[in-house]
Design a protein around this motif. Structure first.
Motif, PDB file in Angstrom:
ATOM      1  N   ASN A   1       0.847  -1.187   0.000  1.00 46.30           N
ATOM      2  CA  ASN A   1       0.000   0.000   0.000  1.00 46.30           C
ATOM      3  C   ASN A   1       0.885   1.241   0.000  1.00 46.30           C
ATOM      4  O   ASN A   1       2.070   1.190   0.350  1.00 46.30           O
ATOM      5  CB  ASN A   1      -0.954   0.011   1.198  1.00 46.30           C
ATOM      6  CG  ASN A   1      -0.233   0.038   2.528  1.00 46.30           C
ATOM      7  OD1 ASN A   1       0.302   1.065   2.939  1.00 46.30           O
ATOM      8  ND2 ASN A   1      -0.193  -1.120   3.211  1.00 46.30           N
ATOM      9  N   LEU A   2       0.310   2.362  -0.419  1.00 43.10           N
ATOM     10  CA  LEU A   2       1.076   3.586  -0.622  1.00 43.10           C
ATOM     11  C   LEU A   2       1.682   4.102   0.680  1.00 43.10           C
ATOM     12  O   LEU A   2       2.821   4.578   0.702  1.00 43.10           O
ATOM     13  CB  LEU A   2       0.177   4.655  -1.244  1.00 43.10           C
ATOM     14  CG  LEU A   2       0.863   5.981  -1.606  1.00 43.10           C
ATOM     15  CD1 LEU A   2       1.991   5.740  -2.601  1.00 43.10           C
ATOM     16  CD2 LEU A   2      -0.150   6.978  -2.158  1.00 43.10           C
ATOM     17  N   LYS A   3       0.948   3.997   1.783  1.00 43.18           N
ATOM     18  CA  LYS A   3       1.443   4.505   3.067  1.00 43.18           C
ATOM     19  C   LYS A   3       2.722   3.793   3.479  1.00 43.18           C
ATOM     20  O   LYS A   3       3.711   4.431   3.870  1.00 43.18           O
ATOM     21  CB  LYS A   3       0.369   4.344   4.141  1.00 43.18           C
ATOM     22  CG  LYS A   3       0.792   4.865   5.506  1.00 43.18           C
ATOM     23  CD  LYS A   3      -0.308   4.653   6.546  1.00 43.18           C
ATOM     24  CE  LYS A   3       0.153   5.101   7.925  1.00 43.18           C
ATOM     25  NZ  LYS A   3      -0.896   4.880   8.958  1.00 43.18           N
ATOM     26  N   ASP A   4       2.709   2.453   3.411  1.00 43.90           N
ATOM     27  CA  ASP A   4       3.895   1.687   3.789  1.00 43.90           C
ATOM     28  C   ASP A   4       5.057   1.972   2.839  1.00 43.90           C
ATOM     29  O   ASP A   4       6.213   2.078   3.263  1.00 43.90           O
ATOM     30  CB  ASP A   4       3.577   0.194   3.793  1.00 43.90           C
ATOM     31  CG  ASP A   4       2.684  -0.196   4.956  1.00 43.90           C
ATOM     32  OD1 ASP A   4       2.529   0.617   5.887  1.00 43.90           O
ATOM     33  OD2 ASP A   4       2.128  -1.317   4.922  1.00 43.90           O
ATOM     34  N   PHE A   5       4.727   2.083   1.550  1.00 41.85           N
ATOM     35  CA  PHE A   5       5.781   2.347   0.564  1.00 41.85           C
ATOM     36  C   PHE A   5       6.480   3.671   0.858  1.00 41.85           C
ATOM     37  O   PHE A   5       7.711   3.746   0.869  1.00 41.85           O
ATOM     38  CB  PHE A   5       5.195   2.354  -0.846  1.00 41.85           C
ATOM     39  CG  PHE A   5       6.136   2.949  -1.864  1.00 41.85           C
ATOM     40  CD1 PHE A   5       7.221   2.226  -2.316  1.00 41.85           C
ATOM     41  CD2 PHE A   5       5.951   4.246  -2.332  1.00 41.85           C
ATOM     42  CE1 PHE A   5       8.108   2.783  -3.238  1.00 41.85           C
ATOM     43  CE2 PHE A   5       6.819   4.802  -3.243  1.00 41.85           C
ATOM     44  CZ  PHE A   5       7.903   4.071  -3.702  1.00 41.85           C
ATOM     45  N   VAL A   6       5.714   4.725   1.086  1.00 41.81           N
ATOM     46  CA  VAL A   6       6.303   6.042   1.350  1.00 41.81           C
ATOM     47  C   VAL A   6       7.151   6.002   2.612  1.00 41.81           C
ATOM     48  O   VAL A   6       8.261   6.539   2.667  1.00 41.81           O
ATOM     49  CB  VAL A   6       5.205   7.114   1.462  1.00 41.81           C
ATOM     50  CG1 VAL A   6       5.790   8.435   1.944  1.00 41.81           C
ATOM     51  CG2 VAL A   6       4.496   7.298   0.124  1.00 41.81           C
ATOM     52  N   SER A   7       6.633   5.339   3.651  1.00 43.47           N
ATOM     53  CA  SER A   7       7.374   5.243   4.907  1.00 43.47           C
ATOM     54  C   SER A   7       8.698   4.518   4.709  1.00 43.47           C
ATOM     55  O   SER A   7       9.746   4.956   5.213  1.00 43.47           O
ATOM     56  CB  SER A   7       6.521   4.524   5.958  1.00 43.47           C
ATOM     57  OG  SER A   7       7.259   4.315   7.145  1.00 43.47           O
ATOM     58  N   ASP A   8       8.665   3.406   3.970  1.00 41.39           N
ATOM     59  CA  ASP A   8       9.885   2.634   3.753  1.00 41.39           C
ATOM     60  C   ASP A   8      10.853   3.354   2.822  1.00 41.39           C
ATOM     61  O   ASP A   8      12.069   3.348   3.038  1.00 41.39           O
ATOM     62  CB  ASP A   8       9.529   1.261   3.173  1.00 41.39           C
ATOM     63  CG  ASP A   8       8.861   0.362   4.192  1.00 41.39           C
ATOM     64  OD1 ASP A   8       9.099   0.560   5.396  1.00 41.39           O
ATOM     65  OD2 ASP A   8       8.089  -0.535   3.795  1.00 41.39           O
ATOM     66  N   PHE A   9      10.311   4.004   1.803  1.00 42.54           N
ATOM     67  CA  PHE A   9      11.184   4.689   0.845  1.00 42.54           C
ATOM     68  C   PHE A   9      12.001   5.787   1.525  1.00 42.54           C
ATOM     69  O   PHE A   9      13.200   5.952   1.255  1.00 42.54           O
ATOM     70  CB  PHE A   9      10.354   5.272  -0.301  1.00 42.54           C
ATOM     71  CG  PHE A   9      11.173   6.007  -1.310  1.00 42.54           C
ATOM     72  CD1 PHE A   9      11.948   5.320  -2.235  1.00 42.54           C
ATOM     73  CD2 PHE A   9      11.202   7.400  -1.336  1.00 42.54           C
ATOM     74  CE1 PHE A   9      12.724   5.999  -3.163  1.00 42.54           C
ATOM     75  CE2 PHE A   9      11.975   8.083  -2.258  1.00 42.54           C
ATOM     76  CZ  PHE A   9      12.733   7.378  -3.182  1.00 42.54           C
ATOM     77  N   PHE A  10      11.365   6.532   2.417  1.00 38.23           N
ATOM     78  CA  PHE A  10      12.076   7.619   3.083  1.00 38.23           C
ATOM     79  C   PHE A  10      12.784   7.170   4.366  1.00 38.23           C
ATOM     80  O   PHE A  10      13.512   7.954   4.981  1.00 38.23           O
ATOM     81  CB  PHE A  10      11.117   8.767   3.385  1.00 38.23           C
ATOM     82  CG  PHE A  10      10.697   9.539   2.168  1.00 38.23           C
ATOM     83  CD1 PHE A  10      11.563  10.446   1.584  1.00 38.23           C
ATOM     84  CD2 PHE A  10       9.458   9.340   1.590  1.00 38.23           C
ATOM     85  CE1 PHE A  10      11.197  11.159   0.452  1.00 38.23           C
ATOM     86  CE2 PHE A  10       9.075  10.042   0.459  1.00 38.23           C
ATOM     87  CZ  PHE A  10       9.944  10.952  -0.124  1.00 38.23           C
TER      88      PHE A  10
END
Length: 383
Positions: free
Chosen positions: A322-331
Motif C-alpha cells: 500500500n502507498l502509506k507503507d511504501f512512502v514510509s519505507d522509501f524515506f
C-alpha cells in the motif's frame, strides 16, 4: 596494497565491492561493456575500462580482461555477475600472479543450472523439491505432477519466464533451446529468503540472510533487511563444506510449514552484499584473512532507491502493498548508492538511468532485461 579488478561495473554490487576494497587501502579497477555506469564516477575507482560483451564477443572479452590484468598488474579479479561463466571457463589463461575469485567452471555450471543443482542436492542427501527435466515439448505434455508446479528454463535469472502450471491445465507450448532445457519444479508455498556468502575452500567467511520484501514483480529484491536464520545458515555451511567451495555463492530458499527447500543457486555475487555497507571486513573475507564469520548487524536495512521508485509502489512488489507503507519505507531506508564520502555515483544516477533507458528502448528490452542481457549466460557453448 593490492590491485583489484572488478567486472560488471554497472551493478550496484560492483560499486559496493569497490568501496570496500578502496576503504581497506587497495587500488580498484573496473571493467564493463557499457560506457556509462555508477562505478565509473566513484572515487573508490582508480580507472575504468570498456571491454567487449562476454555474451556476444566471448573471445575478445577474455582477451580484454587479460590485457587489463597484464597492464595494471592485477592481483585479484572479482567477477560480479554471469560473466563469471566465461571467466571460470578461461581460468587457466590467467597468470598465476592474478587470483580469480571463482569456482571451477564445472562446479559453477552444476550450481547455476537449476536441474543439475536439484540433482546435486539429491545426491548429497539434501531434501530437494520434486523436479523433472523438460528437454522437449513431449516431456512437458507427459509430465506426472498432480500438484501445481513452476516451469522455467534451467538457465535464467530473476524468475524470468517462470510459469505456474496448475493440475489439469493444458501445458503451454514453449520453445526449448537444446543448450537450455527447462525444469518443472514443485510449487512450494511459504516464506521466501535469500542469502549471500563469501567462501574460501569450504569455509564461510561472510554471510547475509534476508527475506524477500519489496521486489520487482515480487521476485528480484529492491529492499533488504538482515535477519538471523540458524537453520538456513547451517544448511549453507554443510553444503559449502562438502563442495569445498571458493567464491561468492547465493541461494533462494522457501520455508514451508515443515521443511526448508533451496529453490536455486547463484554461484556469484547477489544483493546480499549490499547489507555489509557499514561492516568493514569484506576484503579480509575474500582473502580468507578474517578470524570470525562476518555478518551484517541484524535489522540492517538497505534499498535500491531507483528500483523502489520504479517498481516498489506497484501492487505486485510485495504482498498487501500500500502507498502509506511504501512512502514510509522509501524515506526510512538507506539507499545503497548514496555515500557522503563518495557522492558522484548518486549525483550521476539520473543521467545513467536515462542512458540505460535509451539503450533499452533501442533494443526493445525492458530496463531489467537490458541491464544484464549482454552478460547473461543461457547454457550456450563456451570456447
Amino acid at each position: 596494497m593490492k590491485n583489484i579488478l572488478i567486472t560488471f561495473g554497472r551493478s550496484f554490487l560492483a560499486l559496493e565491492m569497490a568501496r570496500h576494497w578502496h576503504a581497506a587501502g587497495h587500488r580498484v579497477f573496473i571493467a564493463d561493456s557499457v560506457r556509462y555506469h555508477v562505478s565509473k564516477y566513484s572515487n573508490a575507482v582508480v580507472k575504468t575500462f570498456k571491454v567487449p560483451s562476454p555474451r556476444f564477443h566471448q573471445t575478445e572479452y577474455i582477451q580484454g580482461l587479460l590485457h587489463i590484468v597484464q597492464e595494471e598488474k592485477i592481483d585479484l579479479l572479482i567477477p560480479i555477475y554471469e560473466e563469471i561463466s566465461w571467466i571460470s571457463k578461461a581460468l587457466p589463461r590467467f597468470p598465476s600472479s592474478c587470483h580469480v575469485f571463482s569456482p571451477s567452471f564445472e562446479l559453477y555450471q552444476q550450481l547455476q543450472n537449476k536441474w543439475l543443482f536439484q540433482e546435486m542436492l539429491h545426491q548429497l542427501g539434501f531434501a530437494p523439491l520434486k523436479s523433472r527435466l523438460i528437454r522437449t515439448q513431449k516431456d512437458l505434455d507427459h509430465h506426472d505432477f498432480n500438484t501445481p508446479f513452476a516451469l522455467k528454463p534451467c538457465y535464467s535469472r530473476a524468475s524470468h519466464n517462470v510459469q505456474k502450471i496448475e493440475p489439469g491445465q493444458i501445458p503451454p507450448q514453449i520453445a526449448i533451446d537444446p543448450n537450455n532445457p527447462w525444469i518443472a519444479q514443485e510449487w512450494a508455498t511459504g516464506k521466501k529468503f535469500c542469502t549471500y556468502s563469501i567462501c574460501r575452500q569450504g569455509n564461510i567467511t561472510a554471510q547475509g540472510i534476508y527475506p524477500v520484501h519489496y521486489a520487482i514483480n515480487g521476485n528480484s529484491c529492491v529492499t533488504f533487511e538482515a535477519v538471523e536464520h540458524p537453520e538456513i545458515a547451517q544448511w549453507i555451511e554443510s553444503l559449502v563444506a562438502r563442495l569445498q567451495f571458493t567464491g561468492q555463492i547465493a541461494f533462494d530458499f522457501i520455508e514451508t510449514d515443515h521443511k526448508l527447500f533451496a529453490i536455486e543457486c547463484n554461484p556469484r555475487a547477489t544483493s546480499g552484499l549490499l547489507l555489509f555497507n557499514d561492516s568493514p571486513g569484506i576484503p579480509e573475507a575474500v582473502l580468507g584473512n578474517s578470524h570470525s564469520l562476518l555478518r551484517p548487524e541484524t535489522g540492517t536495512r538497505r534499498q535500491i532507491a531507483m528500483g523502489m521508485l520504479l517498481y516498489g509502489w506497484k501492487k505486485n512488489a510485495k504482498p498487501n502493498n500500500n502507498l502509506k507503507d511504501f512512502v514510509s519505507d522509501f524515506f526510512g531506508i538507506k539507499d545503497v548508492v548514496f555515500s557522503s564520502k563518495d557522492p558522484k555515483p548518486f549525483l550521476y544516477e539520473p543521467w545513467i538511468f536515462s542512458y540505460i533507458w535509451t539503450k533499452s528502448r533501442q533494443l526493445e528490452l525492458t530496463i531489467p532485461e537490458f541491464f544484464t542481457h549482454d552478460h547473461d549466460w543461457n547454457g550456450q557453448p563456451l570456447s
